[in-house]
Scaffold this motif. Structure first.
Motif, PDB file in Angstrom:
ATOM      1  N   LEU A 196      -7.459   4.905  11.139  1.00 32.77           N
ATOM      2  CA  LEU A 196      -8.089   4.504   9.882  1.00 32.77           C
ATOM      3  C   LEU A 196      -9.215   3.613   9.767  1.00 32.77           C
ATOM      4  CD1 LEU A 196      -4.549   4.619   8.065  1.00 32.77           C
ATOM      5  CD2 LEU A 196      -6.306   5.937   7.321  1.00 32.77           C
ATOM      6  N   GLY A 200     -10.471   4.524   4.574  1.00 33.22           N
ATOM      7  CA  GLY A 200     -10.967   5.769   4.607  1.00 33.22           C
ATOM      8  C   GLY A 200      -9.812   6.617   4.665  1.00 33.22           C
ATOM      9  N   GLN A 201     -10.051   8.110   4.740  1.00 31.00           N
ATOM     10  CA  GLN A 201      -8.950   9.137   4.614  1.00 31.00           C
ATOM     11  C   GLN A 201      -8.247   9.358   5.857  1.00 31.00           C
ATOM     12  OE1 GLN A 201      -7.679  10.895   1.372  1.00 31.00           O
ATOM     13  NE2 GLN A 201      -8.705   8.671   0.930  1.00 31.00           N
ATOM     14  N   ASN A 242      -1.216  12.563   5.183  1.00 31.16           N
ATOM     15  CA  ASN A 242      -2.454  12.967   5.746  1.00 31.16           C
ATOM     16  C   ASN A 242      -3.825  12.335   4.997  1.00 31.16           C
ATOM     17  OD1 ASN A 242      -1.673  14.389   8.311  1.00 31.16           O
ATOM     18  ND2 ASN A 242      -0.939  15.900   6.866  1.00 31.16           N
ATOM     19  N   GLN A 243      -3.414  10.953   4.419  1.00 37.61           N
ATOM     20  CA  GLN A 243      -4.193  10.635   3.540  1.00 37.61           C
ATOM     21  C   GLN A 243      -4.291   8.925   4.059  1.00 37.61           C
ATOM     22  OE1 GLN A 243      -4.413  11.020  -0.662  1.00 37.61           O
ATOM     23  NE2 GLN A 243      -3.801  13.185  -0.290  1.00 37.61           N
ATOM     24  N   GLY A 244      -5.317   8.452   3.610  1.00 32.28           N
ATOM     25  CA  GLY A 244      -5.471   6.980   3.791  1.00 32.28           C
ATOM     26  C   GLY A 244      -4.519   6.192   2.860  1.00 32.28           C
ATOM     27  N   LEU A 245      -4.805   4.757   2.928  1.00 30.80           N
ATOM     28  CA  LEU A 245      -3.909   3.996   2.278  1.00 30.80           C
ATOM     29  C   LEU A 245      -4.468   3.662   0.986  1.00 30.80           C
ATOM     30  CD1 LEU A 245      -2.938   3.673   5.060  1.00 30.80           C
ATOM     31  CD2 LEU A 245      -2.028   1.394   4.427  1.00 30.80           C
ATOM     32  N   TYR A 304       0.888  -1.417  -0.100  1.00 30.12           N
ATOM     33  CA  TYR A 304      -0.052  -0.078   0.105  1.00 30.12           C
ATOM     34  C   TYR A 304       1.008   1.338   0.184  1.00 30.12           C
ATOM     35  CZ  TYR A 304      -4.265  -2.458   1.367  1.00 30.12           C
ATOM     36  OH  TYR A 304      -5.359  -3.290   1.389  1.00 30.12           O
ATOM     37  N   GLN A 309       1.027   5.671   1.146  1.00 27.86           N
ATOM     38  CA  GLN A 309       0.201   6.399   1.915  1.00 27.86           C
ATOM     39  C   GLN A 309       0.774   7.700   1.539  1.00 27.86           C
ATOM     40  OE1 GLN A 309       0.491   6.391   6.130  1.00 27.86           O
ATOM     41  NE2 GLN A 309      -1.680   7.155   6.346  1.00 27.86           N
ATOM     42  N   GLU A 347       4.758   7.318   1.810  1.00 28.04           N
ATOM     43  CA  GLU A 347       5.283   6.118   2.741  1.00 28.04           C
ATOM     44  C   GLU A 347       4.606   4.794   2.308  1.00 28.04           C
ATOM     45  OE1 GLU A 347       4.604   6.674   6.732  1.00 28.04           O
ATOM     46  OE2 GLU A 347       6.105   5.153   7.439  1.00 28.04           O
ATOM     47  N   LEU A 396      -4.134   0.820  -2.467  1.00 28.88           N
ATOM     48  CA  LEU A 396      -3.430  -0.364  -2.781  1.00 28.88           C
ATOM     49  C   LEU A 396      -2.477  -0.154  -4.110  1.00 28.88           C
ATOM     50  CD1 LEU A 396      -3.327  -3.532  -2.258  1.00 28.88           C
ATOM     51  CD2 LEU A 396      -5.141  -3.732  -3.753  1.00 28.88           C
ATOM     52  N   PHE A 440       3.486   0.604   2.645  1.00 28.84           N
ATOM     53  CA  PHE A 440       3.467  -0.351   3.763  1.00 28.84           C
ATOM     54  C   PHE A 440       3.371  -1.792   2.983  1.00 28.84           C
ATOM     55  CE2 PHE A 440       2.841   1.912   7.470  1.00 28.84           C
ATOM     56  CZ  PHE A 440       2.622   3.381   7.108  1.00 28.84           C
TER      57      PHE A 440
END
Lengths: 113, 114
Positions: free
Chosen positions: B90, B106-107, A41-44, A36, A38, A88, A46, A90
């Motif tokens: 998250l 989610g964000q 300041n955001q989600g992950l 994943y 990132q 980043e 795929l 993961f």
């Protein structure tokens, strides 16, 4: 129990250089493997996944990874990085039964001009 | 298409105050739902997961709790926040049995306890 080790916490590279982000896992059962990304300041999101079949997996944004069962590794590679790849990354594993993900601690990739 | 909503995006709370973070999923039924926490230098840690309404499993002992009052709603709560609860939270979902192993995130909510 499953675990994931990302060997490098930070990887600085120059733009257009190749990069490899390393990931090793341990598990007593067959696993699914994921990478994943990132952004701050955001989600992950795929990047790619290995479920079965071909050990070389291609993902989005020009990334690819190779599953090596004997070395229990799933390293992520890109032949030529861009500034926009700074993020980043993961590595994660699941056993496919529960679909719960176990993550590594992440690798911060910084692409410099 | 499926979407996941998580709010608020950022939150600053004093020690000892309560917490409620909400997550909703659209476009799918009976998803598995997850709460992860990302603390500096520690990667992502699974806190709770749920396979159905009212069914919550806790992965680590902590000051937090989770609830699933509706099929596509997942709430993370605390009665009294600690400084150590600071982090990036998250919410995520997946659908068991599809064989693809995909989990969608989610964000996130950046929580700072002061």
């Amino acid at each position: 129990a499953q675990s994931v080790t990302q060997l490098d916490s930070q990887v600085p590279v120059f733009e257009e250089a190749p990069v490899e982000l390393r990931c090793n896992y341990s598990s007593s059962v067959s696993v699914y493997l994921f990478w994943y990304v990132q952004y701050p300041n955001q989600g992950l999101q795929l990047l790619l996944k290995y479920l079965s079949g071909s050990t070389l997996v291609k993902g989005i944004n020009g990334f690819e990874a190779e599953f090596n069962k004997s070395q229990t590794s799933f390293h992520l590679r890109k032949p030529s990085v861009h500034i926009s790849d700074t993020a980043e990354y993961f590595c994660a594993v699941s056993d496919g039964g529960s679909e719960k993900l176990v993550f590594g601690k992440g690798t911060k990739l910084t692409v410099n001009p | 298409s499926q979407t996941i909503h998580q709010w608020p995006a950022t939150l600053v709370q004093p020690v000892g105050s309560p917490l409620s973070l909400e997550c909703t999923v659209e476009g799918t039924s009976n998803p598995n739902l997850y709460w992860y926490r990302q603390a500096a230098g520690r990667g992502l840690q699974l806190l709770f997961y749920s396979v159905g309404i009212g069914q919550i499993s806790s992965e680590v002992p902590q000051n937090l709790s989770a609830s699933r009052p509706q099929d596509r709603q997942f709430i993370l709560s605390s009665k009294k926040l600690l400084l150590s609860d600071s982090g990036f939270y998250l919410c995520a979902w997946s659908v068991l049995g599809q064989g693809r192993g995909d989990t969608f995130f989610g964000q996130g909510t950046r929580l700072t306890v002061v």
